[in-house]
Design a protein around this motif. Structure first.
Motif, PDB file in Angstrom:
ATOM      1  N   VAL A  58      -4.594   8.295   1.267  1.00 59.34           N
ATOM      2  CA  VAL A  58      -3.076   8.029   0.923  1.00 59.34           C
ATOM      3  C   VAL A  58      -2.874   6.593   0.553  1.00 59.34           C
ATOM      4  CG1 VAL A  58      -0.851   7.974   1.523  1.00 59.34           C
ATOM      5  CG2 VAL A  58      -2.374   9.857   2.241  1.00 59.34           C
ATOM      6  N   LEU A  59      -3.399   5.629   1.178  1.00 61.31           N
ATOM      7  CA  LEU A  59      -3.146   4.086   1.193  1.00 61.31           C
ATOM      8  C   LEU A  59      -4.085   3.310   0.622  1.00 61.31           C
ATOM      9  CD1 LEU A  59      -1.501   3.663   4.697  1.00 61.31           C
ATOM     10  CD2 LEU A  59      -0.056   4.266   2.468  1.00 61.31           C
ATOM     11  N   ASP A  60      -5.316   3.749   0.414  1.00 62.56           N
ATOM     12  CA  ASP A  60      -6.374   2.904  -0.149  1.00 62.56           C
ATOM     13  C   ASP A  60      -6.589   1.737   0.910  1.00 62.56           C
ATOM     14  OD1 ASP A  60      -7.689   4.060  -2.003  1.00 62.56           O
ATOM     15  OD2 ASP A  60      -6.179   3.763  -3.491  1.00 62.56           O
ATOM     16  N   LEU A  61      -7.112   1.928   1.990  1.00 62.15           N
ATOM     17  CA  LEU A  61      -7.364   0.724   3.048  1.00 62.15           C
ATOM     18  C   LEU A  61      -8.422  -0.118   2.708  1.00 62.15           C
ATOM     19  CD1 LEU A  61      -7.164   2.919   6.270  1.00 62.15           C
ATOM     20  CD2 LEU A  61      -5.257   1.593   5.223  1.00 62.15           C
TER      21      LEU A  61
ATOM     22  N   VAL B 159       3.804  12.395   3.806  1.00 66.03           N
ATOM     23  CA  VAL B 159       2.888  12.643   2.609  1.00 66.03           C
ATOM     24  C   VAL B 159       3.382  13.764   1.916  1.00 66.03           C
ATOM     25  CG1 VAL B 159       0.540  12.383   1.637  1.00 66.03           C
ATOM     26  CG2 VAL B 159       1.305  10.993   3.500  1.00 66.03           C
ATOM     27  N   LEU B 160       3.032  15.094   2.674  1.00 65.73           N
ATOM     28  CA  LEU B 160       2.899  16.305   1.971  1.00 65.73           C
ATOM     29  C   LEU B 160       4.241  16.988   2.289  1.00 65.73           C
ATOM     30  CD1 LEU B 160      -0.605  17.183   3.576  1.00 65.73           C
ATOM     31  CD2 LEU B 160       0.112  16.353   1.247  1.00 65.73           C
TER      32      LEU B 160
ATOM     33  N   PHE C 217       2.726  11.679   9.989  1.00 65.21           N
ATOM     34  CA  PHE C 217       2.150  11.071   8.422  1.00 65.21           C
ATOM     35  C   PHE C 217       1.730  12.295   7.440  1.00 65.21           C
ATOM     36  CE2 PHE C 217      -1.039   8.759   5.820  1.00 65.21           C
ATOM     37  CZ  PHE C 217      -0.257   7.764   5.865  1.00 65.21           C
TER      38      PHE C 217
ATOM     39  N   CYS D   8     -10.040  13.234  16.173  1.00 62.90           N
ATOM     40  CA  CYS D   8      -8.631  13.260  15.748  1.00 62.90           C
ATOM     41  C   CYS D   8      -8.180  11.915  15.088  1.00 62.90           C
ATOM     42  CB  CYS D   8      -7.493  13.774  16.728  1.00 62.90           C
ATOM     43  SG  CYS D   8      -5.946  13.644  16.317  1.00 62.90           S
ATOM     44  N   CYS D   9      -8.783  10.659  15.672  1.00 66.56           N
ATOM     45  CA  CYS D   9      -8.235   9.337  15.315  1.00 66.56           C
ATOM     46  C   CYS D   9      -8.895   8.851  13.967  1.00 66.56           C
ATOM     47  CB  CYS D   9      -8.797   8.488  16.480  1.00 66.56           C
ATOM     48  SG  CYS D   9      -8.241   6.790  16.285  1.00 66.56           S
TER      49      CYS D   9
ATOM     50  N   ASN E 130       0.837  -1.460  -0.082  1.00 67.21           N
ATOM     51  CA  ASN E 130      -0.170   0.023   0.025  1.00 67.21           C
ATOM     52  C   ASN E 130       0.843   1.321  -0.006  1.00 67.21           C
ATOM     53  OD1 ASN E 130      -1.530  -2.236   1.167  1.00 67.21           O
ATOM     54  ND2 ASN E 130      -3.084  -0.818   1.167  1.00 67.21           N
TER      55      ASN E 130
ATOM     56  N   ALA F   1       2.411  15.215  -3.831  1.00 67.56           N
ATOM     57  CA  ALA F   1       2.333  13.838  -3.196  1.00 67.56           C
ATOM     58  C   ALA F   1       1.632  12.817  -4.030  1.00 67.56           C
ATOM     59  CB  ALA F   1       1.672  14.123  -1.770  1.00 67.56           C
TER      60      ALA F   1
ATOM     61  N   CYS G 224      -7.249  19.639  10.437  1.00 68.41           N
ATOM     62  CA  CYS G 224      -6.161  20.178  11.292  1.00 68.41           C
ATOM     63  C   CYS G 224      -6.407  21.442  11.967  1.00 68.41           C
ATOM     64  CB  CYS G 224      -4.862  20.270  10.408  1.00 68.41           C
ATOM     65  SG  CYS G 224      -4.337  18.468  10.310  1.00 68.41           S
TER      66      CYS G 224
ATOM     67  N   CYS H   9      -1.949  11.103  19.258  1.00 69.59           N
ATOM     68  CA  CYS H   9      -2.656  11.025  17.795  1.00 69.59           C
ATOM     69  C   CYS H   9      -2.514  12.098  17.139  1.00 69.59           C
ATOM     70  CB  CYS H   9      -4.126  10.420  18.337  1.00 69.59           C
ATOM     71  SG  CYS H   9      -5.358  10.316  17.162  1.00 69.59           S
TER      72      CYS H   9
ATOM     73  N   PHE I  82      -7.199  10.000   6.303  1.00 72.19           N
ATOM     74  CA  PHE I  82      -6.106  10.535   5.665  1.00 72.19           C
ATOM     75  C   PHE I  82      -5.430   9.537   5.201  1.00 72.19           C
ATOM     76  CE2 PHE I  82      -1.914  12.538   5.255  1.00 72.19           C
ATOM     77  CZ  PHE I  82      -2.395  13.651   4.271  1.00 72.19           C
ATOM     78  N   SER I  83      -5.371   8.324   6.045  1.00 73.52           N
ATOM     79  CA  SER I  83      -4.507   6.987   5.740  1.00 73.52           C
ATOM     80  C   SER I  83      -5.173   6.572   4.608  1.00 73.52           C
ATOM     81  CB  SER I  83      -4.602   6.259   6.929  1.00 73.52           C
ATOM     82  OG  SER I  83      -3.864   7.013   7.939  1.00 73.52           O
TER      83      SER I  83
ATOM     84  N   LEU J   6     -11.913   0.252  12.229  1.00 70.31           N
ATOM     85  CA  LEU J   6     -11.347   1.607  12.717  1.00 70.31           C
ATOM     86  C   LEU J   6     -12.418   2.759  13.326  1.00 70.31           C
ATOM     87  CD1 LEU J   6      -8.192   1.867  10.550  1.00 70.31           C
ATOM     88  CD2 LEU J   6      -8.127   0.983  12.661  1.00 70.31           C
TER      89      LEU J   6
ATOM     90  N   PHE K 100      -0.553  18.686  -2.051  1.00 71.97           N
ATOM     91  CA  PHE K 100      -1.396  17.429  -2.296  1.00 71.97           C
ATOM     92  C   PHE K 100      -0.600  16.883  -3.542  1.00 71.97           C
ATOM     93  CE2 PHE K 100      -4.227  16.784   1.172  1.00 71.97           C
ATOM     94  CZ  PHE K 100      -3.878  17.815   2.090  1.00 71.97           C
TER      95      PHE K 100
ATOM     96  N   MET L  83      -1.297  12.989  -4.493  1.00 71.89           N
ATOM     97  CA  MET L  83      -2.931  13.051  -4.061  1.00 71.89           C
ATOM     98  C   MET L  83      -3.593  13.776  -4.942  1.00 71.89           C
ATOM     99  SD  MET L  83      -2.597  12.724  -0.081  1.00 71.89           S
ATOM    100  CE  MET L  83      -4.133  12.527   0.434  1.00 71.89           C
TER     101      MET L  83
ATOM    102  N   LEU M 236      -0.770  11.895  13.256  1.00 69.26           N
ATOM    103  CA  LEU M 236      -1.253  12.530  12.267  1.00 69.26           C
ATOM    104  C   LEU M 236      -0.662  13.628  11.631  1.00 69.26           C
ATOM    105  CD1 LEU M 236      -4.132  13.359  10.691  1.00 69.26           C
ATOM    106  CD2 LEU M 236      -4.829  14.868  12.088  1.00 69.26           C
TER     107      LEU M 236
ATOM    108  N   ILE N 263      -9.701  11.481  11.636  1.00 74.13           N
ATOM    109  CA  ILE N 263      -8.877  12.366  10.513  1.00 74.13           C
ATOM    110  C   ILE N 263      -7.952  11.690  10.215  1.00 74.13           C
ATOM    111  CG2 ILE N 263      -7.690  14.513  10.162  1.00 74.13           C
ATOM    112  CD1 ILE N 263      -9.617  15.922  12.454  1.00 74.13           C
ATOM    113  N   LEU N 264      -7.123  11.127  11.088  1.00 74.96           N
ATOM    114  CA  LEU N 264      -5.728  10.150  10.934  1.00 74.96           C
ATOM    115  C   LEU N 264      -6.314   8.890   9.849  1.00 74.96           C
ATOM    116  CD1 LEU N 264      -2.908   9.314  11.314  1.00 74.96           C
ATOM    117  CD2 LEU N 264      -3.520   8.256  13.504  1.00 74.96           C
TER     118      LEU N 264
ATOM    119  N   ALA O 220       1.327   4.009  -3.053  1.00 74.10           N
ATOM    120  CA  ALA O 220       0.922   5.383  -2.676  1.00 74.10           C
ATOM    121  C   ALA O 220       2.193   6.359  -3.133  1.00 74.10           C
ATOM    122  CB  ALA O 220       0.499   5.344  -1.455  1.00 74.10           C
TER     123      ALA O 220
END
Lengths: 395, 395
Positions: free
Chosen positions: B107-110, A107-108, A103, B96-97, A29, B33, B60, A96, B103-104, B118, B30, B35, A100, B99-100, A33
């Motif tokens: 970026v990573l296509d979970l 990325v950026l 990361f 916050c969790c 992954n 990167a 943020c 946390c 964003f992941s 999650l 972005f 994105m 964020l 948002i993290l 990316a």
């Protein structure tokens, strides 16, 4: 006290195994990316694409373990919203937030001013909780400065400034002592181990609750770090990224601030402090600072050599130039005149890693990392000596 | 009560202006990167690269405003670690969790299982705080089911399950009603406004503290969302990404759970609930689900048409097939037989956006978005009618 700690330890072990398996699974992954880079310190035929920023996986596993853990102490003690629970929430919020940020940085490619601004912001909830739980801001004076009338000094606002700076320092200190396989996680594992040992010793003391709180956070942190080190040790399969450095730094800062052992933490950071001071001329751009300051790989000898930054001595501030030449005479910096017509000189990049190469000569990467870890361990022994023996003479 | 709220409102206005300026400044980062993506609903000559995932910037800025704000109510009331403060910390941790995670994901296509796992994890601190602050798990029965002996029903563990599911639902519901310029943020702005109006009405009630808490979070959220909408409205300069959808969904879930108005929140989610139910056959893979289900742009007419998914009717479960044909007869799905020799049919992708096109015919993108927002507003008026008028007959 022991039941939640035992549960935490078991959960940490599970976290280690989850993390060890999850990291290779997530590699694709990251590469897809575009979060990947070549390892600069390898011979050309071994230069494959290595995924970058896998600290994010560690960070997420850590958060999950903590989320599953936080109900447990409250559940066992049947306490409703006690201080420890609030401290855990607040610690996780700051951590946390830093994951964020880290990361995002991977990325950026954020700017330097963001890197200083955001940890300060992330430490705000911490300082608020410290304030709201009636945090002490007075410091005991060591005996040479102590008198009958004046045993402590009240720092008030300055103490909050100190804590915010500590968070900024810790998050960046690990990030600048980096560049060779395993050194970022290696040093963090040593520091985490030291903190855990310190906490275990202090569990017998009067402030055991603060140290128990620290253990709740440090055990899962050590577990996910060990898992990352397993994959990041020479030859690295994955890079840890800024994510891990920020995550580790903030975790240390958080437990030290809320656990009231920030001075002890700084003792465990001796190599990082030396590296920071040694780096200042480049960090504050008094001397040119290339993007990467890692050692240079020599294709012929297959060893790592110092890397250099060149500058024009007439454009550098005289005070900086004098200091640099003094360090050169002391054997702590190598300055060379570049003989290609222009008036230029070069110096080794000012990191402790380059300094070690300066002192012992070209060396292979795994030996260099092991040496850096050895230095960290030696300094930790020194730190414990200062904390538990020498400090006794002054306090 | 009014002083912290006024400060929060002023900070939100500042956040709006910061965000409006920051978003264009971050576009380059972005795109660099990787994105970024092409806007599929534009004519070929206008298909430029649009940065994706700018919701992270909003998130943020939101976190920073909240970090700066949380000391203020405690400072004014001089309360030490009161419930509201803990609720704020916990709400921010969950947000916050998410948002993290968002964003992941950008970026990573979970994978899908991560997307469900999650948010459940991220809602754990929330449920713990709900539990620790002695949270009610009983529900008042509406009058047809009520008796002298039995006025409330105790749901206990089921209520926690309901709250966790609410968090998972909210975070994903906005993400699946998406695909045309401005619709993700547009619906979130309408929902946020409804929540704020509801909170302001309830400030006069007995549970004013819970609604004040919600306002503290919703005002900055609305501000950063408006700023994002400014850049995301047709023609979009930026895409919001999963980051924004998760951020928005979790913020709604958090204020509703800790503010005890989750049933009212669900009333504001009527279009999202309808979209979710309509989408279930594709979401649960009972029918094929292409990666993107957004409408199809017609280069000739320059209008949006329905997009289709094709399937083999003999391989689909008979119950699903019967339901689909029934919906077709009711005019809620278009089924067409593909006449290229193989035994295949196609249906429009099961989203409310396609359904609207089915009902009114091909339409331009800005008109379609405006229509979706109008539907959201109409449903909100219905929601307020139910909440403040019809509910009165039952409770």
């Amino acid at each position: 006290m022991w039941v939640p700690l035992a549960i935490n330890a078991v959960m940490s072990m599970v976290a280690y195994h989850v993390c060890v398996r999850l990291i290779p699974g997530m590699k694709e992954n990251f590469i897809k990316a575009g979060m990947a880079g070549k390892d600069l310190n390898k011979p050309p035929e071994e230069k494959k694409l290595i995924p970058e920023g896998l600290g994010a996986v560690c960070g997420c596993v850590f958060l999950m373990v903590m989320f599953l853990f936080i109900p447990i102490p409250s559940f066992i003690t049947m306490a409703t919203l006690d201080n420890q629970f609030v401290h855990l929430l607040c610690a996780l919020l700051s951590i946390c937030c830093m994951i964020l940020l880290g990361f995002s940085d991977d990325v950026l490619d954020l700017r330097w001013r963001h890197k200083l601004l955001l940890p300060t912001m992330a430490s705000l909830p911490l300082l608020t909780v410290y304030f709201a739980s009636g945090g002490l801001t007075s410091v005991l004076l060591p005996w040479p400065f102590r008198s009958e009338a004046r045993q402590i000094i009240e720092l008030s606002v300055l103490y909050y400034l100190y804590m915010a700076l500590l968070a900024v320092f810790c998050t960046n200190a690990i990030n600048i002592l980096a560049g060779i396989n395993g050194v970022e996680v290696g040093q963090s594992v040593v520091i985490a181990t030291c903190i855990i040992v310190h906490n275990l010793i202090e569990l017998a003391g009067t402030n055991w609750q603060q140290h128990l709180f620290s253990l709740y956070i440090m055990l899962p942190f050590l577990a996910v770090s060990m898992a990352l080190l397993y994959h990041n040790w020479y030859p690295s399969e994955v890079f840890v990224g800024d994510t891990y450095c920020y995550f580790a730094g903030m975790t240390f800062a958080v437990v030290a601030i809320l656990g009231h052992f920030s001075k002890t933490l700084l003792l465990f950071f001796i190599p990082q402090i030396i590296n920071f001071i040694y780096s200042t001329p480049q960090l504050f751009h008094l001397l040119p600072c290339p993007r990467h300051r890692l050692p240079r790989y020599d294709n012929k000898t297959r060893l790592l050599n110092m890397s250099y930054a060149s500058y024009n001595p007439t454009t550098v501030h005289p005070v900086v130039m004098t200091t640099l030449r003094l360090l050169h005479r002391l054997g702590l910096v190598r300055i060379e005149v570049i003989t290609n017509g222009v008036e230029e000189e070069r110096m080794n990049n000012l990191t402790v890693i380059n300094l070690v190469i300066k002192l012992i000569g070209p060396v292979s990467e795994p030996v260099l990392t092991s040496l850096m870890i050895t230095i960290q361990v030696t300094c930790s022994i020194l730190a414990f000596t200062i904390r538990y023996w020498i400090a006794g003479f002054f306090y």
